[in-house]
Design an enzyme around this catalytic site. Structure first.
Site, short mmCIF file in Angstrom:
data_model
loop_
_atom_site.label_atom_id
_atom_site.label_comp_id
_atom_site.label_asym_id
_atom_site.label_seq_id
_atom_site.Cartn_x
_atom_site.Cartn_y
_atom_site.Cartn_z
N GLN A 59 16.11 -48.41 -0.68
CA GLN A 59 16.22 -47.75 -1.98
C GLN A 59 17.58 -47.09 -2.13
OE1 GLN A 59 13.04 -44.95 -3.53
NE2 GLN A 59 14.58 -43.45 -2.95
N GLY A 60 18.30 -47.43 -3.18
CA GLY A 60 19.63 -46.86 -3.39
C GLY A 60 19.64 -45.90 -4.56
N TYR A 61 19.20 -44.68 -4.33
CA TYR A 61 19.16 -43.68 -5.39
C TYR A 61 20.27 -42.63 -5.16
CZ TYR A 61 14.53 -45.18 -7.25
OH TYR A 61 13.48 -45.86 -7.81
N SER A 62 20.12 -41.84 -4.07
CA SER A 62 21.04 -40.71 -3.83
C SER A 62 22.48 -41.16 -3.61
CB SER A 62 20.60 -39.92 -2.60
OG SER A 62 19.35 -39.34 -2.80
N GLU A 118 4.24 -41.18 -5.67
CA GLU A 118 4.91 -40.87 -4.42
C GLU A 118 4.63 -39.43 -4.01
OE1 GLU A 118 9.16 -40.65 -4.48
OE2 GLU A 118 9.34 -40.79 -2.31
N SER A 154 13.82 -31.62 -3.16
CA SER A 154 13.74 -30.45 -2.27
C SER A 154 12.73 -29.44 -2.79
CB SER A 154 15.11 -29.79 -2.17
OG SER A 154 15.43 -29.20 -3.41
N GLU A 169 13.32 -26.54 -3.59
CA GLU A 169 13.95 -25.83 -4.70
C GLU A 169 13.78 -26.61 -6.01
OE1 GLU A 169 15.47 -26.46 -1.75
OE2 GLU A 169 15.41 -24.42 -0.92
#
Lengths: 357, 384, 357, 384
Positions: free
Chosen positions: D126-129, D244, D367, D369
């Site tokens: 998965q290429g998200y971040s 998820e 996260s 947060e």
């Protein structure tokens, strides 16, 4: 943890009953806290005519079998009602008189369920203990000798259901040999200390006292849940309205994150309380039922402490005034978190029960 | 008021003994260790005894009737008052207004007001907070408009501690609405016993009436009652906060609470409970380390350093420790957590009362949230 | 708490010595962590030539009396130095060899203080204990039998100073009857387990072992303080640089408030460590000194855990990579928080000592 | 790949027994209870066994080769895998891409990609971040520019779990820089074994190589590899997050950690220590209540309700409990807290390893947060 099987899926009819019970309670109780405020620090701390109305709705009879003139509801119905009572900070002693009623033989019930006679349980001999076997109150089948402490609402009672080393005994409040002193509590009510010096009492045999205490403990947890949820909503509303530095204080992220922590604690508490109710309504072992109740009361006490403390802080100076309604929630929580067992006591009992369960 | 001898010459131990001895001989025993803030009617004999001895204003210079004590000796004196259980006085005149007047007041203002503080003729209260200006104090809107030789004051102050006892109030008022909010504020001295001033006590959670609301409706105040320059009130008031904040960091409250926690544990039969002992041990460590941190700030003060914004740490640390200890008291108090009166008539053991007292400590004098903002911005230099 | 009297006011000269010691250490150690990173997971986990340089600066001699060829400094000087070592994550075993050195008779010292011989203390027999009397290692004046565990840096030692049920004994690492196995530690060093099967050793009588352990424990607390302060500074710097949602993440109030909580914990730790150093340098009772040391180590361990955990969280995903330097601080903290006594152990010891003090 | 029987017909208990039995007979014993995430080379036999059985994609419809199981049965299956200690697969194709393609893909895309996921021929990551787009994922800058019939991709992805095992990556790419950031993102399928793609593993704090950086330098991808409409990638990716998040709230990790805490306490001789018992009891209560909360969300899912933003509570609750338990493990582990390898060769007892594993659980998948921000805004409706 196993996911429950599909067979136990929601009973739609029952959900509907619960919804109606909740709505009618909420409708009657309303949102105004003026009545609650006015009854504070006035003996006996609640209102006898409202009491009769509540009895008229059957709120005292929820857990009394239909055969005995009650509604015969399950615990899930009872916690739904108790949470509404908590949200409205109802001062009337429904949970405690309900405890007594479950223990009383049929002949005593009509006067109790109608609201004519208020019979309060008296089991405690020292602070911080659970409703275990009494250690010093004696009863020879006729006369009571001993002392009971922390009897909530005691000045409003017509009679007391007293735990003794020889079972339960019923004694009239005005009987000779009964003396009562009271100490004011933070919520504007009081705790009574009862002294029995040979007062004449009647034996109440074969009462399901432990089950009745379990019900009352869980109802008390539900009351604390309802109380905490409303204190939380009031705080969130205040955060949206109160402005400082040119914006609502609820826009400050540090406060938002703390609000979320409270919301999580509330979600855990609701889950725990509802789970305990389902457990009592199921036919698992007694120790599993008691464990679920202890878990719920430990959580609800923890939650109410946390939510009400933070509610005061998040209200700022206004929260520290007696005239702000949020303080009523804190003060009621101070009165109930350790009543029917503190978080500490129930945590310990949970662990002990899980070993045998 | 008499001008006493200069006690700075004494070494600290002798000074401490002297103070302790005098307090023991002169403090009215009936008001020792009060459980609530006393009104002036109750603490007046003590006020006047200190006044007569010349010990009412330890920090003021001797030429103004104070004791001119060093910071160390002032702290010793405070400690001895606390050790004996002396009631807090209506002290806004001595601790807040006096130092401000001495620094910023005119000679005429000093001559007019300082002696009356020391004599007890003027009892002062502080008019800073407003319903719409709490944490955001500079957002205050009570205004003073110049009309000839008078300021005309309109607005409302709140949380004015002991205002019902006071006959004077020092206030922050808005004198210019056209500039940045901090730059349009002035510092004004206003009598309370004049037409247009109304005071209403507010019951707090302990159901005491320590604080009040004060309403100002076209109150006329002579022009010369303004201290310092017009629109300089904010800066003046802020310079006084550092010294206040170190006192808010004094371990007194947390230390007292910890001693009550021990009493409570004994009462509940938990004194030897391992879980209690462990929690208590952590509180002991927290208090000991706080004491040491406090002492390190005092030492900086003693060396003549100016304290920076990090003094806010002391206030956070002390008030939150105080709060945590009293939170735990409720946890172990059983049904006693509900009682309004002290347990079994022992007025030294009132867990619910102490728990409630701890609530505002993280709100007043700049809330914990505001103190954290200050440190984040001014010490850690974080953006935003 | 009494405010100390003016008489104990700062010794300006001493402050100057401390400042110089600190500056020269910081100057030598620099801010680059490349060396520290390269030495990880390479035996013995530190660098012998750097070790000799450090010995040359006298860092091992700080607490050795001048009469014995040391610098004869007080504890305040030592904690200042140790905090610099912590800030630089120095892997060389200065604190532990320093502990041995304080216990050794004069004839052994020159080779140790020059850096030629590394003698490590070996006192521990099971995990989680303080350096109390050994329970199983025996020594008959000639031969050593038993096992010591968790000997940090063991593979770098030339000899071991071993606690036995009959006092201290010095044994060569290469002596027959000594075997050593090692387990890797998170900081890239190792813990050795030493087995003595009749190895020949020399008695070391009259050693001030307890005082030496107290010094080392406090130095370790100071090391953790320096480590935590730097981890905190790095985190604050990162919060100022790292941008998300169009602004530096350090502008988010929830993170700001957590940063302040860490800053308070650091301030308490520094106060506690410096107080313990002053206490050791004063002439109060031994139990008061030990209590102050336990207090400081308990606080420093707590602080390092808290600061390093939050530092990782506040760094976000990058903090979870081995290549980010912040991880070096966490991993060193994991190695040291329980070394020379955990927070738990020192909290208990503090309370016990305060009762007798 | 074979199409298995429809197991929805079984009652839950029988289904559970069936699954358990098959796992016990077919799971490769040498990879049971792995202490780190396995690479495809290690878990391939298990992948292929599930593939052959037709059990690789419990949630996909049967017509696409999945099992078409109800939410309840999927959870039972997950529980049984976990109970047996089955390794996690390289499952991005099954859990992430598959459901997205089934919902948004063309028939041609489905026919081309789904069978190869099930056969193990395509392993997806998965290429998200991106380095500059973590919490602020929509701020991503890897771009795809249309050049004739190809998208040309340039940029960098990071935290691409198990990318070194993958031969395909599904990516969020910027296809329009002129609009609001969420509105210029598309969803693109990119092969990894083509010129211009470079993958670099990143060691984590456990010194494992679970995640990687992936660099894209003028990588040309056929136009038809874009899923859904151009600039609709953000919306599509977000719709998948709810499911998820409930899995991230599964009590699995915290529950495992608590069992390890008990082992550790025994090892340290603390099993009967009152303070330990009390702390442990609180963790037990926290876990029991979390389990119940989790079950209540599962029940909502089972009733066919769509979960709202409050599902974020589960993720916060689980990951922070996991973290707190492992924090406490380090507190009581003594010198063992420092060890890289499990204690005394018992691979089930590795406090430091578990502590490190708990660190990213409050960072990945949004996260703590970010989850709190989501609840504050979308559930509590707080301003700002």
């Amino acid at each position: 943890m196993d996911i429950e099987s599909d067979q136990t899926a929601t009973d739609e009819e029952r959900m509907e009953t619960i919804r109606m019970l909740r709505d009618s309670a909420a409708g009657f109780l309303g949102s105004d806290l003026g009545r609650v405020r006015r009854l504070r620090f006035q003996d006996p701390g609640f209102d006898r005519s409202t009491w009769r109305e509540m009895c008229g709705f059957g709120w005292l009879s929820v857990r009394i079998p239909e055969a005995q003139g009650g509604l015969g509801f399950g615990m899930q119905e009872y916690v739904a009602l108790a949470a509404e009572l908590g949200a409205a900070l109802v001062p009337e002693p429904l949970i405690l008189v309900g405890l007594s009623a479950r223990c009383l033989p049929q002949e005593y019930l009509p006067a109790v369920l109608s609201g004519d006679r208020i019979i309060l349980p008296a089991w405690q001999e020292e602070a911080g203990t659970l409703a275990d076997a009494p250690r010093q109150t004696t009863f020879d089948g006729r006369k009571l000798i001993g002392e009971k402490r922390f009897v909530m609402h005691a000045r409003g009672a017509d009679a007391f259901l007293v735990t003794t080393m020889s079972g339960l005994a019923l004694v009239e409040a005005m009987a000779s040999g009964v003396s009562l002193t009271a100490e004011q509590t933070q919520d504007g009510g009081h705790y009574g200390t009862l002294r029995f010096d040979g007062a004449v009492a009647n034996a109440i045999p074969d009462a399901p006292f432990d089950a009745a205490v379990a019900d009352a403990t869980l109802a008390s947890a539900a009351y604390l849940l309802g109380l905490s949820e409303r204190a939380f909503r009031m705080t969130i509303d205040y955060l949206k309205i109160r402005r400082q530095f040119g914006k609502p204080v609820g826009a400050f992220q540090a406060l938002q994150h703390r609000a979320v922590d409270l919301y999580l604690e509330l979600a855990l508490t609701r889950a725990s309380v509802e789970n305990a109710a389902t457990t009592i309504d199921s036919n698992v072992s007694g120790s599993q039922q008691r464990a679920a109740v202890s878990r719920a009361k430990a959580r609800a006490s923890r939650c109410a402490s946390l939510v009400c403390r933070e509610a005061i802080q998040l209200h700022g100076a206004i929260g520290y005034t007696d005239e702000a309604d949020i303080g009523l929630f804190l003060r009621k929580a101070m009165t109930l978190i350790n009543h029917l067992g503190s978080e500490r006591a129930h945590r310990a009992r949970y662990v002990a029960l899980m070993k045998v369960a | 008021m008499s001008t006493g001898e200069d006690l700075n010459a004494l070494d600290d131990a002798t000074f401490r003994a002297t103070v302790r001895d005098w307090i023991e001989k002169n403090y009215p025993p009936e008001i020792r260790n009060p459980t609530k803030r006393l009104h002036f009617a109750e603490n007046k004999p003590w006020y006047l005894a200190l006044s007569k001895k010349g010990w009412l204003a330890p920090g003021w210079p001797r030429e103004h009737g104070g004791m001119g004590l060093s910071a160390t000796k002032q702290l010793i004196m405070t400690e001895e008052f606390e050790r004996h259980g002396c009631a807090r006085l209506n002290d806004h005149g001595m601790t807040m207004l006096g130092p401000l007047l001495i620094r910023y007041g005119t000679e005429a203002q000093n001559a007019r007001f300082l002696p009356k503080i020391l004599s007890g003729e003027h009892i002062w209260c502080q008019g800073y907070s407003e319903p719409g200006a709490g944490s955001d104090l500079a957002g205050l809107s009570t205004e003073a408009v110049l009309d000839g030789e008078h300021w005309v004051v309109n607005g409302q102050k709140t949380w004015t501690t002991m205002a019902s006892d006071a006959n004077w109030i020092f206030m922050l008022v808005r004198t210019d609405k056209t500039v940045k909010k901090q730059e349009g504020i002035s510092f004004l001295l206003v009598p309370m016993d004049v037409p247009g001033v109304t005071v209403r006590p507010i019951l707090n959670l302990e159901r005491h009436d320590d604080f009040c609301e004060a309403f100002f409706d076209n109150v006329r105040v002579p022009r010369e009652n303004l201290v310092g320059e017009v629109n300089q009130g904010w800066t003046m008031a802020k310079t006084l906060l550092g010294f206040e904040r170190i006192f808010l960091g004094s371990p007194r409250q947390a230390s007292y609470a910890l001693s009550r926690l021990e009493l409570l544990a004994e009462h509940m039969g938990l004194a030897d409970d391992a879980v209690f002992r462990d929690r208590h041990a952590q509180f002991e460590l927290d208090l000991a380390d706080h004491n040491t941190l406090f002492a390190s700030f005092v030492a900086r003060l003693r060396r003549g350093e100016t304290l920076g914004a990090d003094v806010s740490l002391l206030k956070i640390s002390q008030s939150e420790l105080f709060r945590r200890i009293t939170d735990y008291m409720l946890e172990i108090a059983g049904e006693n957590a509900a009682l309004i009166e002290p347990i079994e008539g022992n007025r030294d053991l009132n867990p619910a009362g102490l728990f409630l007292q701890a609530r505002p400590s993280t709100i007043y004098g700049g809330s914990s949230e505001i103190q954290r903002n200050i440190i984040a911005k001014n010490v850690l230099d974080l953006p935003g």
